[in-house]
Design an enzyme around this catalytic site. Structure first.
Site, mmCIF file in Angstrom:
data_model
loop_
_atom_site.group_PDB
_atom_site.id
_atom_site.type_symbol
_atom_site.label_atom_id
_atom_site.label_comp_id
_atom_site.label_asym_id
_atom_site.label_seq_id
_atom_site.Cartn_x
_atom_site.Cartn_y
_atom_site.Cartn_z
ATOM 1 N N ASN A 94 -2.335 -11.467 -20.380
ATOM 2 C CA ASN A 94 -1.831 -12.545 -19.527
ATOM 3 C C ASN A 94 -2.876 -13.649 -19.415
ATOM 4 O OD1 ASN A 94 -3.632 -11.790 -17.219
ATOM 5 N ND2 ASN A 94 -2.377 -9.940 -17.291
ATOM 6 N N ASP A 143 2.022 -4.951 -16.430
ATOM 7 C CA ASP A 143 3.036 -4.057 -15.858
ATOM 8 C C ASP A 143 3.598 -3.098 -16.904
ATOM 9 O OD1 ASP A 143 2.908 -5.187 -13.283
ATOM 10 O OD2 ASP A 143 4.220 -6.835 -13.907
ATOM 11 N N LYS A 172 -2.311 -2.252 -38.869
ATOM 12 C CA LYS A 172 -1.585 -3.490 -38.639
ATOM 13 C C LYS A 172 -0.124 -3.356 -39.055
ATOM 14 C CE LYS A 172 -1.422 -8.366 -39.928
ATOM 15 N NZ LYS A 172 -2.027 -9.429 -40.762
ATOM 16 N N PHE A 181 -3.710 -8.579 -4.620
ATOM 17 C CA PHE A 181 -3.365 -9.965 -4.944
ATOM 18 C C PHE A 181 -1.919 -10.016 -5.426
ATOM 19 C CE2 PHE A 181 -7.663 -10.955 -4.365
ATOM 20 C CZ PHE A 181 -7.868 -12.321 -4.490
ATOM 21 N N LYS A 198 5.078 -6.567 -1.189
ATOM 22 C CA LYS A 198 4.033 -5.866 -1.938
ATOM 23 C C LYS A 198 3.024 -5.230 -0.991
ATOM 24 C CE LYS A 198 0.938 -6.569 -5.883
ATOM 25 N NZ LYS A 198 0.497 -7.536 -6.934
ATOM 26 N N LYS A 255 2.701 -1.118 -1.160
ATOM 27 C CA LYS A 255 1.469 -0.585 -1.759
ATOM 28 C C LYS A 255 0.406 -0.263 -0.713
ATOM 29 C CE LYS A 255 2.796 -2.615 -6.084
ATOM 30 N NZ LYS A 255 2.429 -3.212 -7.373
#
Length: 407
Positions: free
Chosen positions: A215, A284, A294, A328, A342, A346
C-alpha cells in the site's frame, strides 16, 4: 488548568447562544479570564448584560465602540487571547472565517489574532450537511482551526440530526484537554520508564519472488511517534515494514515484511510492554499461495486468490491486560463512524482516524489531519500539523491516561 488563561469567547446569532451563558460561567469558574464578543444577531437571543455579569468583563459587539482612546479593542483582545473560542458558531460566521471577511467586531478580531481558534458549530442539520458549510469547515481545519463537532438529537427547528451545539461541560473539557496537551507536550519524561512498541510502514505480501501486494504507507507517522516516545523518556522498539525513509537513528528498529512477520515481531514484546501504537498499514489480504518462481505471462487475464491476513490489532485487543493500545484508521469516507466501530471491535483504548484523501493528510505527506477517539467519543481533533506534532500530542494524551491523570 485554565487559571491565568485569557479566553476570548465569540457568541454568534443562533438559538444555542443561550448556552453561552453557562459556558462563560464554567470557564470563569475554572479560572479563565473570559472576554466576550457578540455579534449583533447574538444579542437577539441573549443580552450583553448577562455575559458581562458572568464574565466580570466588558462585553464587546461594535468595532467602533472604542471606550479607551489608548487602545484599539479588537487588536487588544486579539493579542491578549490564549485561545479564541466561537460558541455557538453559525454557518454565516464559519463562512466569514473561511473567506477572511471582517465586517464586525468578532470577525475583525479573528483576522487579527495569532492565538489558536476553536469553533463549536450549531445549526440546522441540513445546513450543517450542506457542501458549502462542509467545505468551509474543512478549509478552516486545514488552517489550524479546531472544530468541536456538534451533537445529534432534537434541534430547536424541530428536525432530528447533527447540528446541536456541544454541551458547555463538554466544551470546557475540550478546552482543558487542549491546554493540558499544550503544556505537557513540552515536558520530558512523560513516558519515563515505559516500554513502547510502535509499528510503522506498509506490509508486503508476496505473489512471487518479484511481485507483491502493498500500500501507499510511507512509515513517516510511525517514525515520528517512535522518535517522540523516545524524547518523552520511553524505551522504544520500532517494528516497520516497507517505508519511504530510514527509521530514526538511535532507536531499536526491526524490519519485517509480511503481516504475519509483523504480528510475530509484536508478540515478542507484547507481554512486557506498556503501550503499543499500531501505526502500520497492514495488508488485509495476502495471496493464498506464493509462487516459488516468477509467474510467466500467459493469456489475457489472471486470477489471483486472496485470503485474509492476521488482524494484529484485533488479536492484541483480545489478549491485552494492562497494555494501553492505540490503533489507526485510515479512511476515505465516513471517517468518524468507521473509526468508532474499529475502536469497539478491536478493544482499543484510543483510535486515531484520518481521511487519507484530504489535502495535507495521509500517506507520504509530512503533515496530517487526525481525530482521536475513545469509547466516549471525540477526544481531540487535530488540524493540519506536522506528523511530529501529531505524534507529540497523541503521546501526551496516552501518557496522561496511562499515568491516571485523566480519562
Amino acid at each position: 488548568m485554565l487559571s491565568g488563561k485569557t479566553i476570548v469567547l465569540g457568541v454568534t446569532g443562533g438559538i444555542a447562544a443561550y448556552k453561552a451563558a453557562s459556558l462563560c460561567s464554567k470557564l470563569v469558574q475554572k479560572g479563565a479570564d473570559v472576554h466576550v464578543i457578540m455579534t449583533s444577531s447574538a444579542k437577539q437571543f441573549i443580552t450583553e448584560m448577562t455575559l458581562q455579569v458572568l464574565s466580570k468583563n466588558a462585553v464587546f459587539s461594535d468595532t467602533f465602540d472604542e471606550r479607551d482612546p489608548a487602545v484599539v479593542n479588537h487588536i487588544r483582545l486579539a493579542d491578549a487571547a490564549d485561545l479564541v473560542l466561537i460558541a455557538p458558531a453559525t454557518a454565516n460566521m464559519i463562512a466569514k472565517m473561511a473567506h477572511g471577511l471582517a465586517d464586525d467586531m468578532l470577525s475583525t478580531t479573528l483576522l487579527a489574532t495569532m492565538a489558536p481558534v476553536m469553533v463549536a458549530p450549531a445549526m440546522n442539520v441540513h445546513m450543517y450537511g450542506h457542501p458549502a458549510v462542509q467545505e468551509n469547515m474543512k478549509a478552516l481545519e486545514q488552517r489550524g482551526v479546531m472544530m468541536i463537532e456538534p451533537g445529534e438529537g432534537l434541534l430547536a427547528c424541530g428536525y432530528v440530526g447533527k447540528g446541536r451545539m456541544e454541551e458547555p461541560e463538554s466544551i470546557v473539557n475540550v478546552v482543558e484537554r487542549y491546554f493540558a496537551g499544550t503544556e505537557q507536550a513540552a515536558k520530558p519524561g512523560l513516558l519515563q520508564g515505559k516500554k513502547v512498541v510502535v509499528t510503522s510502514g506498509g506490509t508486503i505480501e508476496r505473489i512471487d519472488p518479484v511481485r507483491y501486494i502493498t500500500n501507499d504507507s510511507s512509515g513517516k507517522m510511525g517514525f515520528a511517534i517512535a522518535e517522540a516516545a523516545r524524547e518523552m523518556g520511553a524505551t522504544v522498539h520500532l517494528i516497520h515494514g516497507h517505508t519511504d525513509a530510514l527509521p530514526p537513528a538511535g532507536i531499536d528498529a526491526e524490519a519485517v515484511q509480511s503481516a504475519d512477520d509483523m504480528y510475530q515481531a509484536v508478540l515478542k514484546h507484547w507481554q512486557d510492554c506498556d503501550l503499543v501504537i499500531k501505526a502500520a498499514a497492514v495488508a488485509d489480504y495476502r495471496p493464498a499461495e506464493t509462487a516459488s518462481s516468477k509467474i510467466k505471462k500467459k493469456g489475457d487475464t489472471m486470477t489471483l486468490e486472496l485470503v485474509k491476513t492476521v488482524d494484529i490489532l484485533e488479536q492484541l485487543g483480545k489478549s491485552k491486560t494492562n497494555q494501553f493500545l492505540i490503533g489507526f484508521a485510515a479512511e476515505t469516507h465516513n471517517v468518524e463512524a468507521f473509526a468508532k466501530d474499529k475502536l469497539v471491535r478491536k478493544n482499543c483504548d484510543l483510535i486515531v482516524a484520518n481521511d487519507v484523501t484530504a489535502e495535507g493528510a495521509g500517506f507520504r505527506s509530512d503533515t496530517n489531519i487526525v481525530q482521536v477517539y475513545d469509547a466516549e467519543g471525540l477526544v481531540e481533533q487535530m488540524p493540519v500539523m506536522s506528523k511530529d506534532e501529531v505524534a507529540r500530542r497523541l503521546l501526551t494524551i496516552a501518557a496522561v491516561r496511562m499515568n491516571g491523570a485523566g480519562n
